[in-house]
Design an enzyme around this catalytic site. Structure first.
Site, mmCIF file in Angstrom:
data_model
loop_
_atom_site.group_PDB
_atom_site.id
_atom_site.type_symbol
_atom_site.label_atom_id
_atom_site.label_comp_id
_atom_site.label_asym_id
_atom_site.label_seq_id
_atom_site.Cartn_x
_atom_site.Cartn_y
_atom_site.Cartn_z
ATOM 1 N N CYS A 25 -1.640 -4.823 -3.305
ATOM 2 C CA CYS A 25 -1.449 -5.332 -4.662
ATOM 3 C C CYS A 25 -0.710 -4.311 -5.516
ATOM 4 C CB CYS A 25 -2.797 -5.663 -5.299
ATOM 5 S SG CYS A 25 -3.615 -7.097 -4.580
ATOM 6 N N ALA A 57 -1.328 -9.589 -1.733
ATOM 7 C CA ALA A 57 -2.123 -10.771 -2.051
ATOM 8 C C ALA A 57 -1.371 -11.628 -3.066
ATOM 9 C CB ALA A 57 -3.481 -10.361 -2.604
ATOM 10 N N TYR A 182 -13.199 -11.511 -2.433
ATOM 11 C CA TYR A 182 -12.450 -12.566 -3.107
ATOM 12 C C TYR A 182 -12.976 -13.935 -2.658
ATOM 13 C CZ TYR A 182 -9.732 -8.565 -4.517
ATOM 14 O OH TYR A 182 -9.363 -7.350 -5.044
ATOM 15 N N LEU A 301 -8.021 3.891 6.532
ATOM 16 C CA LEU A 301 -7.886 5.324 6.762
ATOM 17 C C LEU A 301 -7.307 5.631 8.140
ATOM 18 C CD1 LEU A 301 -11.073 6.811 5.019
ATOM 19 C CD2 LEU A 301 -8.735 6.600 4.140
ATOM 20 N N ARG A 324 -2.085 2.893 2.176
ATOM 21 C CA ARG A 324 -1.822 4.152 1.457
ATOM 22 C C ARG A 324 -0.934 5.093 2.252
ATOM 23 N NH1 ARG A 324 -7.018 2.540 0.306
ATOM 24 N NH2 ARG A 324 -7.631 2.540 -1.894
#
Length: 370
Positions: A25, A57, A182, A301, A324
């Site tokens: 997002c 999303a 969600y 991760l 990330r």
């Protein structure tokens, strides 16, 4: 031969390696419409070396957004805004482009993360959220409206409409967001679903609406294009959704033709206690893979090439997805290929970046410069 850089086929989609850029997002859309930020972000990560990039999303109706800045695909304007971005990707990249379709449910109407991330009051532009039951995500928040039969039909139709629009845009694959607290996850978890009708109570009833949405999307998305599902394998809360239920859900999805399970965790309750660490969710993906024999994607991760190589080579998951790690290193796939012995596709403008120590990185040894 690197396992991470071996090909895989998902329905009719052939991927050159086992790396996906996770949907992330950006909270930067204009009334749901993609803009210059998305043009830069998507084009940048389409050159990461991953075989598939998944658009963030993408919400199927305005009240289904997490924040006012979330991406949507619910009308002609939101559809048109994505066209030039995808055209640019196709011109310069060979990556497959997937899209994650989502509805935030009771976690909607929130400020952007850098604005605090809390629920927006109605007096400050917030909106009425919906959920399986009229239970707020956390104490002090406005309660969502419990979806009635008309509301359930509206949401399901919105997923179908977004799937049709995604196909018109040329999207190669879809992932339904059934994780992170969600809406579809809210139906699955007994913490958020306390209905007494056919959509609540037993596991079969709690799975009913997410399965109906999957079936409806699968029915309208072209048969040769894959449709996967992201799940939270556990709520990390006693008495909540857990791995055993996840496996049953995955088996039901398999019966309905799901093409992959993207295995994450958490998000439905602020009481969650997550044991974070490198690859902390990989065992969940491995358990789903072993129990169902479905293609699984491991997330969470995963940052190092050798770590990703080991996950795939040892059979813990079919693919890995990075979020990330890709933002920090937008050429992660290139660097992983150099480290574990693979090749990636790159545009010719970048061929001369190939280090002399990795002459086979792009599958070329000479460049013919004048």
């Amino acid at each position: 031969m690197s396992a991470l850089f071996s090909p895989i086929k998902l329905r009719g989609l052939e991927l050159a390696n086992r790396i996906m850029v996770s949907p992330m997002c950006q909270y930067s859309a204009d009334d749901g419409a993609a803009n210059d930020w998305h043009f830069t972000h998507i084009n940048m990560l389409a050159l990461s070396g991953a075989s598939m990039f998944c658009i963030e999303a993408t919400h199927v109706e305005p009240i289904g957004r997490i924040t006012p800045g979330c991406l949507g695909l619910w009308d002609d304007d939101t559809e048109s805004a994505l066209k030039p971005i995808l055209a640019s990707v196709r011109k310069h990249s060979k990556t497959a482009v997937a899209m994650q379709l989502a509805h935030a449910g009771r976690k909607g109407s929130s400020y952007r993360p850098w604005e605090g991330g809390q629920q927006i009051p109605f007096s400050q532009g917030g909106w009425q959220t919906v959920a399986p039951s009229a239970i707020p995500h956390k104490e002090g928040e406005a309660a969502p409206l419990a979806l009635d039969s008309a509301g359930l039909a509206r949401v399901s139709a919105a997923f179908v409409d977004a799937a049709r629009r995604a196909d018109r845009l040329g999207i190669d694959a879809l992932e339904l967001h059934g994780a992170h607290g969600y809406l579809l996850h809210q139906f699955l978890s007994p913490l958020s679903n306390q209905r007494t009708d056919r959509y609540g109570g037993s596991l079969d009833n709690r799975m009913r609406f997410p399965l109906e949405v999957f079936e409806a999307v699968r029915a309208v998305f072209p048969a040769h294009k894959p449709v996967g599902m992201r799940v939270s394998a556990t709520d990390w809360v006693e008495g909540g959704w857990d791995l055993a239920q996840t496996i049953v859900f995955a088996q039901e999805l398999k019966r309905r033709g799901v093409d992959w399970i993207d295995v994450s965790s958490g998000g439905v309750s602020p009481l969650q206690k997550i044991a974070l660490g490198p690859g902390y969710q990989v065992p969940f993906a491995q358990a789903v893979k072993q129990a169902t024999e479905l293609p699984t994607i491991a997330v969470g991760l995963i940052t190092q090439p050798q770590q990703a190589e080991e996950i795939v080579a040892s059979g813990k998951a079919h693919m890995v997805a990075l979020a990330r790690g890709m933002l920090y290193d937008p050429r992660w796939g290139w660097h992983a290929a150099a480290e574990v012995g693979g090749q990636v596709s790159a545009p010719p403008q970048y061929w001369r970046s190939q280090p002399s120590t990795h002459k086979e990185l792009f599958g070329r040894t000479t460049f013919g410069a004048r």
